[in-house]
Design an enzyme around this catalytic site. Sequence first.
Site, mmCIF file in Angstrom:
data_model
loop_
_atom_site.group_PDB
_atom_site.id
_atom_site.type_symbol
_atom_site.label_atom_id
_atom_site.label_comp_id
_atom_site.label_asym_id
_atom_site.label_seq_id
_atom_site.Cartn_x
_atom_site.Cartn_y
_atom_site.Cartn_z
ATOM 1 C CE LYS A 1 -0.833 -2.127 -7.180
ATOM 2 N NZ LYS A 1 0.193 -2.843 -6.394
ATOM 3 N NE ARG B 1 -0.353 1.517 -2.271
ATOM 4 C CZ ARG B 1 0.271 1.598 -3.458
ATOM 5 N NH1 ARG B 1 -0.058 2.500 -4.338
ATOM 6 N NH2 ARG B 1 1.248 0.761 -3.746
ATOM 7 N NE ARG C 1 9.784 -2.784 -9.526
ATOM 8 C CZ ARG C 1 8.571 -2.430 -9.115
ATOM 9 N NH1 ARG C 1 7.528 -2.623 -9.891
ATOM 10 N NH2 ARG C 1 8.392 -1.895 -7.926
ATOM 11 N NE ARG D 1 9.378 1.635 -8.044
ATOM 12 C CZ ARG D 1 8.080 1.413 -7.969
ATOM 13 N NH1 ARG D 1 7.361 1.272 -9.069
ATOM 14 N NH2 ARG D 1 7.493 1.327 -6.793
ATOM 15 N NE ARG E 1 6.664 -0.043 -2.296
ATOM 16 C CZ ARG E 1 6.605 -0.510 -3.546
ATOM 17 N NH1 ARG E 1 7.495 -1.361 -3.975
ATOM 18 N NH2 ARG E 1 5.646 -0.130 -4.343
HETATM 19 P P1 AMP Z 1 3.160 1.995 -6.551
HETATM 20 O O1 AMP Z 1 3.905 2.313 -7.795
HETATM 21 O O2 AMP Z 1 1.668 1.940 -6.754
HETATM 22 O O3 AMP Z 1 3.669 0.764 -5.861
HETATM 23 O O4 AMP Z 1 3.406 3.206 -5.530
HETATM 24 C C1 AMP Z 1 4.705 3.569 -5.123
HETATM 25 C C2 AMP Z 1 4.661 4.392 -3.842
HETATM 26 O O5 AMP Z 1 3.878 5.585 -4.054
HETATM 27 C C3 AMP Z 1 3.978 3.707 -2.652
HETATM 28 O O6 AMP Z 1 4.860 2.857 -1.946
HETATM 29 C C4 AMP Z 1 3.570 4.920 -1.822
HETATM 30 O O7 AMP Z 1 4.659 5.491 -1.153
HETATM 31 C C5 AMP Z 1 3.122 5.896 -2.895
HETATM 32 N N1 AMP Z 1 1.679 5.719 -3.208
HETATM 33 C C6 AMP Z 1 1.140 5.292 -4.382
HETATM 34 N N2 AMP Z 1 -0.195 5.247 -4.302
HETATM 35 C C7 AMP Z 1 -0.520 5.656 -3.049
HETATM 36 C C8 AMP Z 1 -1.740 5.794 -2.341
HETATM 37 N N3 AMP Z 1 -2.922 5.490 -2.908
HETATM 38 N N4 AMP Z 1 -1.674 6.238 -1.059
HETATM 39 C C9 AMP Z 1 -0.516 6.551 -0.481
HETATM 40 N N5 AMP Z 1 0.676 6.399 -1.069
HETATM 41 C C10 AMP Z 1 0.685 5.956 -2.352
#
Ligand code: AMP
Length: 190
Positions: free
Chosen positions: A14, A89, A128, A134, A145
């Site tokens: 994404k 989300r 990764r 991370r 996740r």
């Molecule tokens: P991502 O890089 O988009 O995979 O986001 C990494 C982490 O950030 C996720 O696993 C959540 O803990 C948090 N996060 C990102 N976007 C959201 C969202 N829209 N709602 C809640 N938590 C989020």
Amino acid sequence: MSRLLIMGPPGAGKGTQASTLAERIGGVHISTGDIFRENVSQQTELGRTAQRYMDAGEYVPDEVTNAMVRDRLAQGTTREAFVLDGYPRTLDQVETLDGILDELGVKLDGVVSLVVDTDEVVARLLKRAETSGRSDDTEDVVRHRQEVYRVETAPLLEVYSQRGLVREVDGLGEIDDVAERIDEALASLA
Ligand code: AMP
């Protein structure tokens, strides 16, 4: 096509696609994950709140995330063209986003759904993890996740499908090929 969402399970690519798609539409790439990570590295209060959820592979509470996105979308000309990546989300976030866009007097033009095989993305994320540093890239968290996505976020696609906004795109393959598929899919929405 200037106000878009990109959705897909963790590891679907994404972020990469959202970033170049935003460039192609002349818009702003808004990644809630990136904003949280920046706050974590700068040790802000928001970062401290977000970190424990992120480390566990859980979602940050809606009120925290919604407030952050509201601020971000109201900045400058962002409302004119953007790609939201990783938001909404949850159903609560969908409703909040509807409200924010209403207040700003704009509408979503489309939702790109990146379709990938879960086993494939888990393998990708574990790879990764070797280099990313991370803290949410450990195997347990990676699997958790995926599950949180399946339960909390995948149902959102149905909501947007009912609005006629979703285009599914095969997310496997070279970055440029996927980007081309995204552009073709979006053209069919115009
Ligand atoms: P991502 O890089 O988009 O995979 O986001 C990494 C982490 O950030 C996720 O696993 C959540 O803990 C948090 N996060 C990102 N976007 C959201 C969202 N829209 N709602 C809640 N938590 C989020």
